[in-house]
Design a protein around this motif. Structure first.
Motif, short mmCIF file in Angstrom:
data_model
loop_
_atom_site.label_atom_id
_atom_site.label_comp_id
_atom_site.label_asym_id
_atom_site.label_seq_id
_atom_site.Cartn_x
_atom_site.Cartn_y
_atom_site.Cartn_z
N GLN A 98 0.82 -1.21 0.00
CA GLN A 98 0.00 0.00 0.00
C GLN A 98 0.85 1.27 0.00
OE1 GLN A 98 -2.36 1.03 3.55
NE2 GLN A 98 -4.20 0.72 2.33
N PHE A 99 1.92 1.28 0.81
CA PHE A 99 2.76 2.47 0.89
C PHE A 99 3.38 2.81 -0.46
CE2 PHE A 99 6.84 4.61 1.34
CZ PHE A 99 6.49 5.71 2.10
N TYR A 100 3.95 1.81 -1.12
CA TYR A 100 4.59 2.03 -2.42
C TYR A 100 3.58 2.52 -3.46
CZ TYR A 100 7.71 1.04 -6.39
OH TYR A 100 8.50 1.15 -7.52
N LEU A 101 2.44 1.86 -3.52
CA LEU A 101 1.44 2.20 -4.53
C LEU A 101 0.90 3.62 -4.34
CD1 LEU A 101 -0.53 -1.18 -4.62
CD2 LEU A 101 1.12 -0.33 -6.31
N VAL A 102 0.65 4.01 -3.09
CA VAL A 102 0.16 5.37 -2.82
C VAL A 102 1.25 6.39 -3.15
CG1 VAL A 102 -0.53 6.98 -0.99
CG2 VAL A 102 -1.56 4.70 -1.12
N SER A 103 2.50 6.10 -2.79
CA SER A 103 3.60 7.02 -3.08
C SER A 103 3.77 7.23 -4.58
CB SER A 103 4.91 6.49 -2.48
OG SER A 103 4.82 6.36 -1.08
N ASN A 104 3.70 6.13 -5.32
CA ASN A 104 3.83 6.19 -6.77
C ASN A 104 2.71 7.02 -7.39
OD1 ASN A 104 3.59 4.41 -9.68
ND2 ASN A 104 5.63 4.94 -8.93
#
Length: 257
Positions: A98-104
């Motif tokens: 979730q963190f990576y996808l939201v950051s991207n």
């Protein structure tokens, strides 16, 4: 925190504090919890498992039979900044989380992020739609802590202003790029990927998004890199245009200072 749902209790400072205790020697989970959340405080804290799990997810500690040990060279947790640099060099390991996808998605949004609600907690529905995974207000509050800490932008109340200079500086440090050497943009991007993929999502377009462009310009203003446009070069990358930087819209080379 990084592999699955983001939680507000697993903040960077707690992860670092845990690592500093474990650095002194392996310790059982119950003893470590008592050191970090003494019972005499009487606050009924249930935070420990969240930041312990975050430290384990990040590969900073290992847990075996309830015994917690430092999993990295002590130099990595010498300071909270050195821990940050280590984490920033490993974010690609969590590219389905979730963190990576939201950051991207946040960097993909570009300067259009300023058109949205300035309370990041209210942007869960937007990021749910962009990422295809459920994102609620709690997750967005957790993301705000780590996005600010890892250097994706500047925290202004409940909003994160896109500027990846700290993150990019860490990635450059972790790469094999040499100081005082000029690199073509192709060489530079090859050296910082896949570490920087979380902020540079469309390499084929050869365009740096708003947050990355701000970061590169900030690094140049700080004297850490030098961007140039050398004529007659086949490969050019475009920076997001800003009035204050009207002469650097396209670049072909970067020198690490």
């Amino acid at each position: 925190m990084f592999k699955e749902k983001m939680v507000t209790t697993a903040i960077p400072e707690r992860v670092f504090a845990l690592c500093k205790i474990v650095e002194k020697g392996s310790i059982y989970s119950s003893e470590l919890k008592d050191k970090m959340e003494p019972e005499f405080l009487g606050n009924g804290s249930v935070y420990f498992n969240d930041y312990k799990n975050a430290a384990e997810e990040l590969g900073l500690v290992t847990i075996s039979d309830d015994l917690i040990s430092l999993a990295v060279d002590p130099q990595i947790v010498k300071s909270i900044e050195s821990m940050r640099t280590y984490i920033n060099s490993h974010l690609e390991l969590y590219n389905t989380g979730q963190f990576y996808l939201v950051s991207n998605a946040y960097f993909d949004k570009g300067n259009d992020i300023f058109k949205e609600d300035k309370n990041i907690a209210n942007l869960g529905p937007m990021f749910s739609k962009m990422t295809g995974v459920p994102v609620d207000a709690v997750a967005m509050r957790a993301w705000r802590f780590w996005a600010s800490f890892l250097g994706f932008g500047y925290l202004h109340e409940m909003f994160v202003i896109p500027n990846a200079n700290v993150f990019l500086g860490d990635v450059i440090t972790s790469s094999n790029l040499e100081k005082k050497r000029m690199y073509s943009l192709s060489e530079f991007v090859d050296a910082i990927t896949p570490m920087a993929n979380i902020v540079i999502s469309d390499i084929a377009a050869k365009k740096f998004n708003y947050g990355v462009s701000n970061g590169l310009r900030a690094l140049q203003d700080a004297g850490k890199i030098k961007m140039e446009h050398i004529h007659d070069q086949e490969v050019m990358w475009t920076l997001y245009p800003l009035k204050a930087y009207s002469n650097d819209s396209t670049i072909t080379h970067i020198t690490i200072m």
